[in-house]
Design a protein around this motif. Structure first.
Motif, PDB file in Angstrom:
ATOM      1  N   HIS A  16       0.986  -1.138  -0.058  1.00  0.00           N
ATOM      2  CA  HIS A  16       0.191   0.024  -0.125  1.00  0.00           C
ATOM      3  C   HIS A  16       0.719   1.208   0.036  1.00  0.00           C
ATOM      4  N   ILE A  61     -11.635   9.572  -1.501  1.00  0.00           N
ATOM      5  CA  ILE A  61     -11.258   8.103  -1.800  1.00  0.00           C
ATOM      6  C   ILE A  61     -12.755   7.401  -1.601  1.00  0.00           C
ATOM      7  N   ALA A  62     -13.521   7.743  -0.538  1.00  0.00           N
ATOM      8  CA  ALA A  62     -14.697   7.060  -0.486  1.00  0.00           C
ATOM      9  C   ALA A  62     -15.629   7.020  -1.551  1.00  0.00           C
ATOM     10  N   SER A  65     -14.001   5.409  -4.777  1.00  0.00           N
ATOM     11  CA  SER A  65     -13.934   3.889  -4.611  1.00  0.00           C
ATOM     12  C   SER A  65     -15.393   3.415  -4.716  1.00  0.00           C
ATOM     13  N   GLN A  66     -16.385   3.887  -3.942  1.00  0.00           N
ATOM     14  CA  GLN A  66     -17.668   3.518  -4.137  1.00  0.00           C
ATOM     15  C   GLN A  66     -18.313   3.396  -5.846  1.00  0.00           C
ATOM     16  N   ASP A  69     -15.965   0.655  -7.846  1.00  0.00           N
ATOM     17  CA  ASP A  69     -16.366  -0.743  -7.390  1.00  0.00           C
ATOM     18  C   ASP A  69     -17.464  -1.179  -8.105  1.00  0.00           C
ATOM     19  N   GLU A  77      -7.075   0.863  -9.521  1.00  0.00           N
ATOM     20  CA  GLU A  77      -6.145   1.256  -8.423  1.00  0.00           C
ATOM     21  C   GLU A  77      -6.455   2.652  -8.272  1.00  0.00           C
ATOM     22  N   CYS A  97      -6.077   2.104   3.914  1.00  0.00           N
ATOM     23  CA  CYS A  97      -6.042   1.007   3.161  1.00  0.00           C
ATOM     24  C   CYS A  97      -6.629  -0.122   3.667  1.00  0.00           C
ATOM     25  N   ASP A  99      -9.385  -0.296   4.711  1.00  0.00           N
ATOM     26  CA  ASP A  99     -10.881  -0.291   4.119  1.00  0.00           C
ATOM     27  C   ASP A  99     -11.012  -0.356   2.487  1.00  0.00           C
ATOM     28  N   TYR A 100      -9.911   0.170   1.943  1.00  0.00           N
ATOM     29  CA  TYR A 100      -9.992   0.277   0.634  1.00  0.00           C
ATOM     30  C   TYR A 100      -8.847  -0.253   0.035  1.00  0.00           C
ATOM     31  N   GLN A 102      -7.793  -1.362  -2.719  1.00  0.00           N
ATOM     32  CA  GLN A 102      -7.360  -0.851  -4.151  1.00  0.00           C
ATOM     33  C   GLN A 102      -6.384   0.388  -3.854  1.00  0.00           C
ATOM     34  N   LEU A 103      -6.306   0.970  -2.864  1.00  0.00           N
ATOM     35  CA  LEU A 103      -5.912   1.999  -2.314  1.00  0.00           C
ATOM     36  C   LEU A 103      -4.261   2.136  -2.131  1.00  0.00           C
TER      37      LEU A 103
END
Length: 416
Positions: A16, A61-62, A65-66, A69, A77, A97, A99-100, A102-103
């Motif tokens: 990460h 990021i949230a 990512s949401q 996804d 990524e 990282c 929680d995510y 792909q980060l």
């Protein structure tokens, strides 16, 4: 990995927290994977350059990512590239990282600047499509879905634009609008062939195919990375998607007068780098050969008993024909090869004739202004006029006579 980035420590592995590349700003053609037995299935690598964005980074990021996804599960990524922010933006992102997954996070301690941050992120990226988006939520995350759609249709570059349908700015002041448009106009004056390809060359929100910029030496200054991509990349098909630039909800803007000065530096550097020196030298050699053709044919026509004026016209035209043929087959061979038909060749010849005749008029005008108007020695005036007209003939012919405006349909279809 050590073969691609020899300056990385040998023990560095993908995790990460990724190491900061060093050396030249070159995006590798080969997609870097964790190991030969674990090939990457990453389609999109989206770089988010940051500096003091601790108040925005979690929400950015949230949201990204949401959204991703849903359309690219396990195939994207997010790469946070932070310039060692004193508010520890990089650490806040790294703590997310778990929680995510792909980060990935890069903490840059050697360099500063948005443009280089983006390229360093792309250097460690694993995706076939590379992108950039701001971390302050001024770039609506949902627009990236439209950009992905255009890349999937075959575009080399998909740009989020404020100046097309469905685009705009929110509550910009008159001063800010003036500065933004003024910077764009300045760019069009200095680099018309580059900035005119998109409606919003100042955009910092776009996706580009890796293959379009791979192995190109990139040397950006400041924060307008798109200009470098347009100038240095192998970009044929460009798509634009409208978006409304949002005002910041948290944090402070990073734009200062220093950024405008760096933008001007970048434009001038690109202008000097993009000047086609080798092509211009060939054009000069061909032009020099035309002098001998002109004199030789003039001598022949006079000895055949033709009048002075007719001999001048015919010999001049023969020199133009000579110059056109050599330029078409040598100086601009790569461009004429893309438009091979007789009709297009004849069209190039007519344009070349007109431009050269206009050059003769320009030559005479300059000589008269310098010698009669300013009292300069007529031979010195003639020498200056020849230099100016040579640049005129070369540049205008490059932009008009050998201008390639049609994208190869076969290439476009193959990308679908």
């Amino acid at each position: 990995m050590s073969q691609i980035y020899p300056n990385f420590p040998s023990h560095c592995q993908f995790s990460h927290l990724v190491p900061e590349p060093t050396g030249a700003l070159i995006v590798p053609r080969q997609i870097v994977t964790p190991s030969p037995t674990d090939p990457s299935n990453i389609q999109l690598s989206l770089v988010v350059p940051t500096y003091c964005e601790s108040e925005n980074i979690q929400q950015t990021i949230a949201q990204l990512s949401q959204m991703l996804d849903r359309v690219l599960p396990d195939e994207y990524e997010l790469i946070i590239v932070d310039d060692d922010s004193p508010d520890l933006t990089w650490k806040i992102a790294l703590d997310l990282c778990c929680d995510y997954p792909q980060l990935r996070v890069m903490r840059r301690q050697q360099q500063r600047g948005l443009s280089t941050a983006v390229i360093r992120g792309w250097q460690v990226a694993r995706g076939k499509i590379l992108g950039v988006i701001d971390a302050d939520l001024q770039h609506p995350p949902e627009t990236v879905l439209n950009l992905i759609a255009d890349i999937n249709k075959g575009a080399d570059l998909a740009v989020a634009s404020r100046h097309v349908d469905n685009g705009g700015v929110s509550d910009w002041s008159l001063k800010r609008r003036f500065l933004s448009r003024g910077a764009q106009v300045l760019g069009l004056v200095i680099l018309p062939g580059v900035l005119s390809r998109v409606s919003d060359p100042m955009s910092g929100y776009f996706l580009v195919r890796r293959e379009a910029i791979a192995e190109q030496v990139l040397c950006p200054i400041g924060y307008k990375i798109l200009i470098e991509i347009l100038a240095q990349g192998k970009i044929c098909w460009i798509a634009e998607v409208g978006y409304v630039f949002q005002e910041r909800s948290e944090g402070a803007s990073k734009v200062t007068w220093k950024q405008y000065f760096e933008y001007l530096q970048h434009l001038i550097r690109l202008r000097l780098r993009l000047w086609p020196v080798q092509r211009f030298l060939r054009f000069g050699v061909v032009g020099f050969s035309g002098v001998f053709v002109d004199l030789g044919m003039f001598y022949l026509f006079r000895h055949l008993g033709l009048g002075l004026t007719v001999s001048v016209i015919l010999s001049g035209e023969m020199a133009i024909v000579n110059n056109f043929l050599w330029n078409d087959r040598w100086t601009f061979a790569d461009l004429s090869h893309q438009q091979r038909s007789w009709a297009k060749g004849f069209k190039r010849f007519l344009k070349f004739n007109i431009i050269c005749l206009a050059g003769l008029v320009l030559n005479a005008t300059i000589v008269n202004i310098l010698s009669r108007g300013l009292g300069m020695n007529e031979y010195l005036g003639k020498l200056i006029a020849i230099a100016i007209v040579t640049f005129w003939n070369f540049w205008v012919n490059l932009k008009l006579s050998w201008r390639v405006t049609e994208v190869d349909e076969e290439v476009r279809l193959n990308r679908r």
